[in-house]
Design a protein around this motif. Structure first.
Motif, mmCIF file in Angstrom:
data_model
loop_
_atom_site.group_PDB
_atom_site.id
_atom_site.type_symbol
_atom_site.label_atom_id
_atom_site.label_comp_id
_atom_site.label_asym_id
_atom_site.label_seq_id
_atom_site.Cartn_x
_atom_site.Cartn_y
_atom_site.Cartn_z
ATOM 1 N N SER A 84 -15.942 -0.844 10.289
ATOM 2 C CA SER A 84 -14.840 -1.410 9.480
ATOM 3 C C SER A 84 -14.876 -2.961 9.520
ATOM 4 O O SER A 84 -15.232 -3.714 7.897
ATOM 5 C CB SER A 84 -13.647 -1.391 9.451
ATOM 6 O OG SER A 84 -13.151 0.207 9.861
ATOM 7 N N ASP A 134 -9.368 5.128 -3.172
ATOM 8 C CA ASP A 134 -8.082 5.595 -3.200
ATOM 9 C C ASP A 134 -6.749 6.830 -2.902
ATOM 10 O O ASP A 134 -5.523 6.578 -3.422
ATOM 11 C CB ASP A 134 -6.896 4.341 -3.630
ATOM 12 C CG ASP A 134 -7.263 3.192 -3.115
ATOM 13 O OD1 ASP A 134 -7.266 2.604 -2.202
ATOM 14 O OD2 ASP A 134 -6.864 2.478 -3.889
ATOM 15 N N ASN A 240 -11.910 -2.146 0.602
ATOM 16 C CA ASN A 240 -10.961 -0.753 0.479
ATOM 17 C C ASN A 240 -10.825 0.118 1.442
ATOM 18 O O ASN A 240 -10.507 0.420 2.559
ATOM 19 C CB ASN A 240 -10.894 -0.449 -1.149
ATOM 20 C CG ASN A 240 -10.371 0.511 -1.344
ATOM 21 O OD1 ASN A 240 -9.037 1.056 -0.292
ATOM 22 N ND2 ASN A 240 -9.682 1.226 -1.973
ATOM 23 N N THR A 243 -10.460 -1.174 5.414
ATOM 24 C CA THR A 243 -8.885 -1.454 5.481
ATOM 25 C C THR A 243 -8.708 0.434 5.387
ATOM 26 O O THR A 243 -7.672 0.878 6.663
ATOM 27 C CB THR A 243 -7.956 -1.835 4.110
ATOM 28 O OG1 THR A 243 -8.339 -1.869 2.613
ATOM 29 C CG2 THR A 243 -8.366 -3.472 4.591
ATOM 30 N N ASN A 244 -9.093 1.087 4.731
ATOM 31 C CA ASN A 244 -8.373 2.427 5.022
ATOM 32 C C ASN A 244 -9.461 3.447 5.193
ATOM 33 O O ASN A 244 -9.390 4.610 5.579
ATOM 34 C CB ASN A 244 -8.567 2.755 3.407
ATOM 35 C CG ASN A 244 -7.065 2.424 2.925
ATOM 36 O OD1 ASN A 244 -5.591 2.132 3.236
ATOM 37 N ND2 ASN A 244 -7.483 1.312 1.916
ATOM 38 N N ASP A 245 -10.811 3.386 5.822
ATOM 39 C CA ASP A 245 -11.750 3.857 6.585
ATOM 40 C C ASP A 245 -12.247 5.380 5.637
ATOM 41 O O ASP A 245 -11.944 6.415 6.553
ATOM 42 C CB ASP A 245 -11.668 3.889 7.739
ATOM 43 C CG ASP A 245 -12.613 4.485 8.805
ATOM 44 O OD1 ASP A 245 -13.602 4.703 8.313
ATOM 45 O OD2 ASP A 245 -12.288 5.821 10.100
ATOM 46 N N GLN A 246 -12.325 5.728 4.439
ATOM 47 C CA GLN A 246 -12.351 6.473 4.146
ATOM 48 C C GLN A 246 -13.451 7.907 4.283
ATOM 49 O O GLN A 246 -13.037 8.921 3.890
ATOM 50 C CB GLN A 246 -12.210 6.576 2.066
ATOM 51 C CG GLN A 246 -10.698 6.272 1.309
ATOM 52 C CD GLN A 246 -11.067 4.202 1.867
ATOM 53 O OE1 GLN A 246 -11.963 3.584 2.063
ATOM 54 N NE2 GLN A 246 -10.624 4.052 0.658
ATOM 55 N N HIS A 256 -5.948 1.252 11.804
ATOM 56 C CA HIS A 256 -7.416 0.741 10.907
ATOM 57 C C HIS A 256 -7.270 -0.769 10.883
ATOM 58 O O HIS A 256 -6.151 -1.285 11.008
ATOM 59 C CB HIS A 256 -6.855 1.236 9.305
ATOM 60 C CG HIS A 256 -7.470 2.372 8.892
ATOM 61 N ND1 HIS A 256 -7.209 3.492 8.118
ATOM 62 C CD2 HIS A 256 -7.603 3.695 9.880
ATOM 63 C CE1 HIS A 256 -7.255 4.940 7.907
ATOM 64 N NE2 HIS A 256 -7.813 4.974 9.124
ATOM 65 N N GLN A 326 -3.134 -3.376 -0.687
ATOM 66 C CA GLN A 326 -2.652 -2.532 0.148
ATOM 67 C C GLN A 326 -1.838 -1.439 -0.092
ATOM 68 O O GLN A 326 -1.462 -0.909 -0.010
ATOM 69 C CB GLN A 326 -3.301 -2.905 1.226
ATOM 70 C CG GLN A 326 -2.847 -2.701 2.431
ATOM 71 C CD GLN A 326 -3.467 -1.623 2.713
ATOM 72 O OE1 GLN A 326 -5.641 -1.870 2.153
ATOM 73 N NE2 GLN A 326 -3.792 -0.471 3.789
ATOM 74 N N ARG A 386 0.987 3.659 -1.369
ATOM 75 C CA ARG A 386 0.127 3.720 -0.206
ATOM 76 C C ARG A 386 0.938 4.084 0.573
ATOM 77 O O ARG A 386 2.209 3.977 0.613
ATOM 78 C CB ARG A 386 -0.393 3.522 0.210
ATOM 79 C CG ARG A 386 -1.903 3.399 1.161
ATOM 80 C CD ARG A 386 -2.746 2.280 1.417
ATOM 81 N NE ARG A 386 -3.609 1.709 0.546
ATOM 82 C CZ ARG A 386 -3.886 2.163 -0.393
ATOM 83 N NH1 ARG A 386 -5.045 3.618 -0.135
ATOM 84 N NH2 ARG A 386 -4.562 1.049 -0.843
#
Length: 387
Positions: A84, A134, A240, A243-246, A256, A326, A386
């Protein structure tokens, strides 16, 4: 760690961010128009831009007792969060390159049109990427018409620029064909105020500013603009991902990165790249700018306060954008790319852009701004929440 929880709070962050991010380019452009070297201005700006991230991290990032989510706790866990961290730093690198390019774009295309084109590229590319990253939390039926409004705005931006060039060429042609000795004599008198938008205003501006764009190919300006726009369009999706580790790059159980820790790493890489490139440009300038040195930079206090202010405005503007993203989705937070609305206001008020232009140019400019307003409303309305 403080978190923006409500949709209303996210919209307030977006609006503040929009004002800050629309104002700092005007401050930077003002210094270039006064003759200050962009390398000097950008080095000053870079220092306070990082300072803003540090202030945000040690305030909002340390509020409360959220354990692993607090800034200092996450800072000590860099090995666990390394994937990240790398995403965040990559985002900072492309933003730094985009910001650096923008300094030169403003001289070629003007603050208003350059902002329109780069922002529209960001929205068309970056917002679509953020929507899918997202997990589609934003309302597509509202979001994508907003993206369409941005795309129309960029097309109108090209036409406005072409129309304004034609207007300026006509002013200079008429000025050259008339007996202008009286005007020139008055223009050299310090008590004589040159009216914005006149031919002599354009000639005096070109003599004073540090980047000499007159006579250079418009293609150069447009090429730099597209390069800046593409660089800008990537930084928000990278933030993005950080922060969100998709892509699930973190080990199971690892928290995260918070938006504040991400912003800190993001700003550090932005700072490092900006320092390296601008020191190179001091000694090896581009676009026929004069050479400078670190000694000359350190001794140049003319306009330093404004340059430092620009860095703070940009830093806090970016931080507020990410806080809103976020909470309500990064695609919706891209509404701050309507910053040319603010930039156009400053361009007209501070720099006299579009003064004494043709009715055609005014009509096109008005249409462009209307499309931006529509885009702002639609992107804000598409905000999600979110989980």
């Amino acid at each position: 760690m403080y978190q923006v929880e409500s949709k209303g709070g996210a919209i307030v962050c977006m609006l503040l961010s929009l004002f800050f991010l629309g104002t700092w380019p005007a401050v930077m452009n003002l210094l270039e128009r006064r003759g200050r070297l962009p390398q000097h201005t950008y080095l000053d700006y870079t220092i306070t831009n990082l300072l803003a991230a540090v202030i945000i991290a040690f305030t909002f990032g340390q509020i409360g007792t959220h354990g692993d989510s607090n800034f200092l706790s996450q800072l000590s866990q860099i090995h666990d969060n390394l994937p990240s961290v790398l995403f965040a730093m990559a985002g900072g690198i492309v933003l730094s390159i985009g910001n650096l390019s923008s300094q030169y774009v403003w001289a070629f295309l003007g603050l208003s049109v350059a902002g329109v084109i780069t922002s529209s590229i960001i929205v068309v590319i970056g917002t679509i990427l953020n929507y899918f990253l997202d997990d589609k939390i934003n309302k597509a039926k509202i979001l994508f018409p907003g993206v369409g409004c941005f795309f129309i705005a960029v097309c109108l931006g090209f036409i406005v620029h072409s129309s304004n060039i034609i207007d300026n060429q006509a002013k200079l042609k008429d000025f050259a064909s008339e007996d202008s000795s009286k005007d020139l004599e008055n223009g050299s008198d310090p008590t004589y105020k040159i009216k914005a938008g006149t031919a002599i205003f354009l000639l005096e501006l070109e003599k004073r500013r540090s980047i000499k764009a007159s006579g250079k190919s418009t293609f150069i300006g447009l090429a730099i603009t597209f390069f800046a726009g593409i660089s800008f369009s990537i930084f928000s999706p990278l933030f993005n991902l950080a922060t969100n580790d998709q892509y699930h790059t973190l080990r199971r159980g690892v928290a995260h990165l918070s938006v504040y820790t991400t912003f800190f790493y993001f700003s550090v890489s932005c700072f490092i790249v900006a320092i390296i490139l601008n020191i190179i440009f001091l000694y090896h300038p581009i676009l026929n700018l004069p050479k400078s040195s670190l000694k000359a930079y350190l001794g140049d206090w003319n306009g330093r306060g404004l340059a430092l202010l620009a860095g703070l405005l940009c830093g806090f503007g970016n931080g507020l954008q990410f806080m809103a993203g976020q909470a309500a989705g990064y695609a919706a937070a891209d509404v701050v790319q309507a910053l040319p609305l603010v930039g156009t206001f400053w361009g007209i008020v501070l720099f006299g852009e579009y003064r004494k232009s043709s009715k055609r140019t005014y009509t096109l400019l008005g249409s462009m701004l209307v499309m931006f307003i529509a885009a702002i409303v639609l992107l804000m309305a598409s905000s999600g929440h979110r989980k």
